[in-house]
Design a protein around this motif. Structure first.
Motif, PDB file in Angstrom:
ATOM      1  N   PHE A 167       0.858  -1.193   0.000  1.00 20.84           N
ATOM      2  CA  PHE A 167       0.000   0.000   0.000  1.00 20.84           C
ATOM      3  C   PHE A 167       0.891   1.240   0.000  1.00 20.84           C
ATOM      4  O   PHE A 167       2.061   1.178   0.371  1.00 20.84           O
ATOM      5  CB  PHE A 167      -0.891   0.024   1.255  1.00 20.84           C
ATOM      6  CG  PHE A 167      -1.925  -1.066   1.292  1.00 20.84           C
ATOM      7  CD1 PHE A 167      -3.004  -1.056   0.408  1.00 20.84           C
ATOM      8  CD2 PHE A 167      -1.835  -2.109   2.215  1.00 20.84           C
ATOM      9  CE1 PHE A 167      -3.961  -2.061   0.445  1.00 20.84           C
ATOM     10  CE2 PHE A 167      -2.790  -3.116   2.246  1.00 20.84           C
ATOM     11  CZ  PHE A 167      -3.854  -3.091   1.360  1.00 20.84           C
ATOM     12  N   ASP A 168       0.303   2.353  -0.371  1.00 22.95           N
ATOM     13  CA  ASP A 168       0.964   3.650  -0.221  1.00 22.95           C
ATOM     14  C   ASP A 168       0.715   4.074   1.232  1.00 22.95           C
ATOM     15  O   ASP A 168      -0.420   4.342   1.612  1.00 22.95           O
ATOM     16  CB  ASP A 168       0.328   4.640  -1.221  1.00 22.95           C
ATOM     17  CG  ASP A 168       0.727   6.077  -0.946  1.00 22.95           C
ATOM     18  OD1 ASP A 168       1.791   6.290  -0.336  1.00 22.95           O
ATOM     19  OD2 ASP A 168      -0.038   6.988  -1.320  1.00 22.95           O
ATOM     20  N   VAL A 169       1.765   4.082   2.057  1.00 21.08           N
ATOM     21  CA  VAL A 169       1.584   4.263   3.514  1.00 21.08           C
ATOM     22  C   VAL A 169       2.144   5.592   3.992  1.00 21.08           C
ATOM     23  O   VAL A 169       3.253   5.991   3.612  1.00 21.08           O
ATOM     24  CB  VAL A 169       2.298   3.139   4.313  1.00 21.08           C
ATOM     25  CG1 VAL A 169       1.911   3.204   5.789  1.00 21.08           C
ATOM     26  CG2 VAL A 169       1.994   1.769   3.741  1.00 21.08           C
ATOM     27  N   PHE A 170       1.379   6.243   4.866  1.00 22.81           N
ATOM     28  CA  PHE A 170       1.858   7.464   5.534  1.00 22.81           C
ATOM     29  C   PHE A 170       1.443   7.383   6.996  1.00 22.81           C
ATOM     30  O   PHE A 170       0.295   7.051   7.309  1.00 22.81           O
ATOM     31  CB  PHE A 170       1.245   8.711   4.876  1.00 22.81           C
ATOM     32  CG  PHE A 170       1.635  10.005   5.548  1.00 22.81           C
ATOM     33  CD1 PHE A 170       2.947  10.464   5.521  1.00 22.81           C
ATOM     34  CD2 PHE A 170       0.682  10.755   6.221  1.00 22.81           C
ATOM     35  CE1 PHE A 170       3.310  11.651   6.158  1.00 22.81           C
ATOM     36  CE2 PHE A 170       1.030  11.952   6.853  1.00 22.81           C
ATOM     37  CZ  PHE A 170       2.349  12.392   6.820  1.00 22.81           C
ATOM     38  N   LEU A 171       2.398   7.659   7.901  1.00 22.43           N
ATOM     39  CA  LEU A 171       2.097   7.621   9.325  1.00 22.43           C
ATOM     40  C   LEU A 171       2.229   9.026   9.919  1.00 22.43           C
ATOM     41  O   LEU A 171       3.180   9.743   9.626  1.00 22.43           O
ATOM     42  CB  LEU A 171       3.046   6.651  10.041  1.00 22.43           C
ATOM     43  CG  LEU A 171       2.822   6.468  11.553  1.00 22.43           C
ATOM     44  CD1 LEU A 171       3.107   5.015  11.965  1.00 22.43           C
ATOM     45  CD2 LEU A 171       3.699   7.401  12.382  1.00 22.43           C
ATOM     46  N   SER A 172       1.263   9.388  10.759  1.00 27.57           N
ATOM     47  CA  SER A 172       1.264  10.728  11.359  1.00 27.57           C
ATOM     48  C   SER A 172       1.051  10.617  12.870  1.00 27.57           C
ATOM     49  O   SER A 172       0.142   9.925  13.326  1.00 27.57           O
ATOM     50  CB  SER A 172       0.138  11.560  10.728  1.00 27.57           C
ATOM     51  OG  SER A 172       0.029  12.802  11.374  1.00 27.57           O
ATOM     52  N   ASP A 173       1.918  11.293  13.649  1.00 29.88           N
ATOM     53  CA  ASP A 173       1.779  11.301  15.108  1.00 29.88           C
ATOM     54  C   ASP A 173       1.903  12.731  15.601  1.00 29.88           C
ATOM     55  O   ASP A 173       2.847  13.434  15.226  1.00 29.88           O
ATOM     56  CB  ASP A 173       2.857  10.417  15.749  1.00 29.88           C
ATOM     57  CG  ASP A 173       2.545  10.088  17.207  1.00 29.88           C
ATOM     58  OD1 ASP A 173       2.135  11.001  17.948  1.00 29.88           O
ATOM     59  OD2 ASP A 173       2.723   8.928  17.604  1.00 29.88           O
ATOM     60  N   SER A 174       0.981  13.174  16.438  1.00 25.77           N
ATOM     61  CA  SER A 174       1.013  14.559  16.924  1.00 25.77           C
ATOM     62  C   SER A 174       2.114  14.764  17.969  1.00 25.77           C
ATOM     63  O   SER A 174       2.461  15.880  18.317  1.00 25.77           O
ATOM     64  CB  SER A 174      -0.337  14.967  17.514  1.00 25.77           C
ATOM     65  OG  SER A 174      -0.640  14.114  18.601  1.00 25.77           O
TER      66      SER A 174
END
Length: 444
Positions: free
Chosen positions: A25-32
């Motif tokens: 998959f095209d993956v993007f991870l985001s954490d504040s």
């Protein structure tokens, strides 16, 4: 290519990102917040794009599916926006479940789930099964599905993880008990929390097993309301009729497929009434898994217990110090106090999740000689126990609490850290709280 966005870069989020990458998959991870070095290593190893310290909406709201870490509430503004755009939001457990055919034993409940999960894992390892430990304990389920090839998984599931489950199905589902907890996440409505726990039964079929405590009135009440196709395997300390596991005097019996298993509760490694329940649930699971009786018996008698759960630390000057930092709700603290046989100096407090301390009142009156409130706001504890406990004092660190306990205790007493509250006012998490307590005890 389908775009997967992962919210949260802790154990579950980073693990889900690795599995999504491996599934192309095209993956993007985001954490504040900041991402821990260990998880950054995973992300960098696979060249997974990520951001920390912020959420960039245009990189998130173009997802085909979002995998949300259990710590992020459903009413967080970003999650609300994602849902408004019609983007499905699932849990790491739901996602990982799509890519494994392994046999799963899943455990939930307000109390005892880590102990029971660890006990079943110990039993399955002893039986020589190729088994992984996952969920709320151990390593990320998704990461293990990506990197390992286990035939079985034992998975501890919190209500937050269950909230993101839609098609995931355990082979054995265990529900230990339901008592008020995390009500701050459920609009302070007990029924919302109950329904969340019951999601573990949502997709069970006739071939699956549902192990539950028939002494738990909330569970039994809810069972009347739903249609459950699975085989029901109840356990009880009060009833004998129609139970899969029950007590007679000091003997625990299990009868699954005419197995006729019994052992004395004095031989169980885990002591206390609540641990008899945990051992019953584990014993039934062992029978369903066709584990030999001698292995089940041995596992129940030599299991070492779980860190931060009624963990004996040291005896100093005749006083025993016990770390029960994992008791983050009133019911857990009830079990801890119930199992005490000596005068108690009780250390409690932290972030209150809508606690009602009245159910502890009788135990506190008979067992607690001093209460040390360990938190930034102890007003509710004071309101409940001032005048009930002879001595009530405050502390702002584990070290201060232990010093106070040292002064207030006498030989033969027990100092019990069993907070009944979450830890994040003064500590990173309950583990941090427990370790700092143990450190302070060892420094006496």
């Amino acid at each position: 290519m389908k775009r997967i966005v992962v919210l949260g870069g802790g154990e579950s989020g980073a693990g889900a990102a690795v599995l999504a990458h491996k599934k192309e998959f095209d993956v993007f991870l985001s954490d504040s917040s900041a991402i821990k070095p260990r998880y950054k290593e995973w992300l960098n190893k696979y060249g997974i794009r990520f951001e920390e310290g912020k959420h960039t909406e245009e990189l998130i709201l173009n997802a085909d599916e979002v995998i949300k870490s259990p710590g992020i509430p459903d009413n967080a503004p970003l999650v609300v926006k994602i849902r408004e755009k019609g983007i499905p939001v699932i849990s790491e457990i739901e996602f990982a479940g799509r890519y494994t055919n392994a046999y799963t034993v899943c455990i939930t409940g307000s109390n005892g789930k880590t102990t029971t999960t660890s006990l079943i894992y110990h039993m399955m390892q002893k039986a020589g099964l190729n088994v992984g430990l996952a969920g709320n304990i151990g390593n990320s389920f998704a990461y293990q599905v990506a990197e390992c090839s286990y035939d079985y998984y034992v998975i501890e599931l919190s209500s937050f993880q269950l909230d993101g489950i839609y098609n995931f199905k355990p082979d054995i589902a265990i529900l230990l008990n339901i008592t008020p907890d995390h009500l701050d996440r459920y609009d302070y409505k007990m029924q919302n929390y109950v329904e969340s726990k019951f999601r573990i039964t949502k997709n069970l079929s006739e071939d699956d097993c549902f192990i539950f405590c028939s002494d738990d009135s909330v569970t039994v009440e809810q069972l009347k309301r739903i249609v459950l196709r699975a085989q029901q395997l109840p356990f009880s300390q009060r009833e004998k009729e129609n139970q899969t596991a029950w007590l007679e005097d000091l003997d625990m019996f299990i009868n699954y497929n005419n197995s006729d298993f019994s052992m004395s509760i004095n031989d169980l490694s885990l002591k206390g009434k609540h641990n008899v329940y945990n051992s019953m649930a584990a014993g039934i699971a062992g029978h369903v898994l066709n584990i030999r009786k001698d292995v089940i018996r041995e596992s129940l008698s030599d299991f070492q217990g779980v860190e931060h759960r009624l963990e004996r630390v040291l005896t100093v000057r005749g006083v025993t110090y016990i770390n029960d930092s994992k008791a983050t709700n009133v019911n857990s603290a009830w079990y801890a106090l119930e199992s005490m046989t000596t005068p108690v100096v009780w250390i409690a407090g932290g972030v209150d999740k809508g606690n009602d301390y009245s159910e502890l009142m009788e135990l506190v009156k008979t067992k607690v000689k001093a209460l040390i409130c360990l938190g930034t706001d102890n007003s509710k504890l004071h309101a409940a126990f001032d005048g009930v406990v002879p001595v009530v004092v405050d502390a702002l660190s584990a070290e201060e609490a232990v010093q106070q306990a040292y002064k207030l205790s006498a030989p033969g007493d027990t100092v019990l850290l069993s907070p009944a509250c979450a830890s994040f006012d003064l500590f990173d998490n309950y583990e941090d709280r427990g370790r700092k307590f143990k450190q302070a005890v060892r420094a006496l």
